[in-house]
Scaffold this active site. Structure first.
Site, PDB file in Angstrom:
ATOM      1  N   ASP A  56       0.738  -1.159  -0.347  1.00 25.29           N
ATOM      2  CA  ASP A  56      -0.177  -0.182  -0.068  1.00 25.29           C
ATOM      3  C   ASP A  56       0.655   1.351  -0.104  1.00 25.29           C
ATOM      4  OD1 ASP A  56      -2.295  -1.428   0.064  1.00 25.29           O
ATOM      5  OD2 ASP A  56      -2.226  -1.727   2.031  1.00 25.29           O
ATOM      6  N   LEU A  64      -8.584  -5.312  -6.704  1.00 24.89           N
ATOM      7  CA  LEU A  64      -9.309  -4.119  -6.995  1.00 24.89           C
ATOM      8  C   LEU A  64     -10.855  -4.306  -6.708  1.00 24.89           C
ATOM      9  CD1 LEU A  64      -7.742  -3.575 -10.685  1.00 24.89           C
ATOM     10  CD2 LEU A  64      -6.956  -2.602  -8.186  1.00 24.89           C
ATOM     11  N   PHE A 102     -13.830  -5.853  -8.184  1.00 26.25           N
ATOM     12  CA  PHE A 102     -14.666  -5.376  -9.013  1.00 26.25           C
ATOM     13  C   PHE A 102     -16.274  -5.476  -8.574  1.00 26.25           C
ATOM     14  CE2 PHE A 102     -11.210  -7.134 -11.961  1.00 26.25           C
ATOM     15  CZ  PHE A 102     -10.790  -6.057 -12.138  1.00 26.25           C
ATOM     16  N   ASP A 106     -19.868  -4.352 -10.181  1.00 21.84           N
ATOM     17  CA  ASP A 106     -20.508  -3.703 -11.479  1.00 21.84           C
ATOM     18  C   ASP A 106     -21.449  -4.454 -12.034  1.00 21.84           C
ATOM     19  OD1 ASP A 106     -21.031  -1.534 -13.502  1.00 21.84           O
ATOM     20  OD2 ASP A 106     -19.090  -0.831 -12.920  1.00 21.84           O
ATOM     21  N   ASN A 133     -21.881  -7.747 -16.942  1.00 17.91           N
ATOM     22  CA  ASN A 133     -21.149  -7.504 -18.100  1.00 17.91           C
ATOM     23  C   ASN A 133     -19.773  -7.028 -17.983  1.00 17.91           C
ATOM     24  OD1 ASN A 133     -20.722  -8.091 -21.213  1.00 17.91           O
ATOM     25  ND2 ASN A 133     -20.719  -5.806 -21.227  1.00 17.91           N
ATOM     26  N   THR A 134     -20.053  -5.813 -17.396  1.00 21.83           N
ATOM     27  CA  THR A 134     -18.886  -4.748 -17.203  1.00 21.83           C
ATOM     28  C   THR A 134     -17.766  -5.662 -16.111  1.00 21.83           C
ATOM     29  OG1 THR A 134     -20.111  -3.035 -17.412  1.00 21.83           O
ATOM     30  CG2 THR A 134     -18.090  -2.690 -16.057  1.00 21.83           C
ATOM     31  N   THR A 161     -12.756  -6.393   6.534  1.00 22.92           N
ATOM     32  CA  THR A 161     -12.427  -6.448   7.894  1.00 22.92           C
ATOM     33  C   THR A 161     -12.210  -5.239   8.650  1.00 22.92           C
ATOM     34  OG1 THR A 161     -10.148  -6.571   6.885  1.00 22.92           O
ATOM     35  CG2 THR A 161     -11.264  -8.702   7.339  1.00 22.92           C
ATOM     36  N   GLN A 192      -7.706  -2.149  11.122  1.00 21.78           N
ATOM     37  CA  GLN A 192      -8.399  -3.435  11.182  1.00 21.78           C
ATOM     38  C   GLN A 192      -8.996  -3.804  12.460  1.00 21.78           C
ATOM     39  OE1 GLN A 192      -8.763  -4.982   8.452  1.00 21.78           O
ATOM     40  NE2 GLN A 192      -6.979  -4.392   6.927  1.00 21.78           N
TER      41      GLN A 192
END
Length: 244
Positions: free
Chosen positions: A18, A67, A69, A71, A74-75, A130, A199
């Site tokens: 990070d 990342l 995802f 959405d 399809n995206t 978390t 955390q």
């Protein structure tokens, strides 16, 4: 599906990079020869314009592309194709995106790997972050954390995903719902000698692997340590002791 040997400790630790730039991350990676897996999240991926993934692979490391995802189906599926094309070892989608989104994501990922002749990456469903505690979860309508994690893990399993990202506190429940071969990647892992930072639902590396984690994600306790390599080796030792 990628099969891992749980008795190989170097395959269990994922160090989270990070950092706001790739050069800063490289300095830490070079200090950790014993670590094979590194997590690239939103900050580093965007800051490096994706260079971090290719850079880690050139250094002989494996990438967890974090990342998350989320959405329309399809995206999300097309995003998964792009993740596979980068040769990552594992990546994730939000399980709360629903069964159809996860089903299409899994199908797209497997098809892309087949067409390219790539090793099939692990596709994981993110259950509940978390960093969130019970009160925060209730604010967004999740009245029971345990029930929510179990339901989302079950959906991910039924949709064809390889595993989930979840707090180590839910490992036993996920094993009951999804069986012994379903992968569990646990952030929110903090050695007893490290700060918790943001955390909240945490366990130690030894506790997580004793319960059945396949991978743990550890960031600042290693990357912000005075001696990152020494810190990583201490975590690896805990994993070895848990799996002995």
């Amino acid at each position: 599906m990628v099969i891992e040997n749980r008795k190989t400790p170097e395959k269990g630790l994922i160090v989270a990079l990070d950092f706001p730039s790739w050069p800063q991350a490289v300095k830490v990676v070079e200090l950790l020869p014993e670590v094979r897996f590194f997590k690239v999240g939103l900050e580093l991926y965007l800051a490096s314009r994706g260079e971090a993934v290719e850079g880690l692979r050139k250094m002989g490391k494996e990438v967890f592309l974090d990342l998350k995802f989320h959405d329309i189906p399809n995206t999300a599926a097309q995003a998964c194709r792009q993740a596979v094309s980068q040769g990552v070892y594992m990546f994730n989608v939000h399980a709360s995106g629903g069964r159809e989104m996860m089903r299409q994501a899994a199908a797209a990922a497997w098809e892309e790997a087949r067409v390219r002749g790539y090793r099939q990456p692990l596709l994981l469903g993110v259950t509940v972050l978390t960093s969130m505690n019970e009160a925060e979860l209730q604010e967004i309508g999740m009245k029971d954390v345990t029930e929510t994690v179990g339901r989302l893990a079950g959906l991910a399993h039924e949709a064809g995903l390889d595993g989930v990202v979840a707090s180590p506190r839910e490992i036993t429940l996920i094993r009951e719902v999804c069986g012994p071969d379903f992968k569990i990647v646990c952030p929110g892992v903090r050695p007893v000698w490290a700060q918790a930072w943001d955390q909240k639902r945490i366990m130690t590396p030894r506790e997580a692997f004793s319960l059945g984690a396949d991978f743990i994600v550890v960031g600042r306790p290693v990357t912000k340590a005075e001696n990152p390599r020494e810190a990583a080796l201490k975590v690896i030792k805990e994993i070895e002791e848990a799996l002995a």
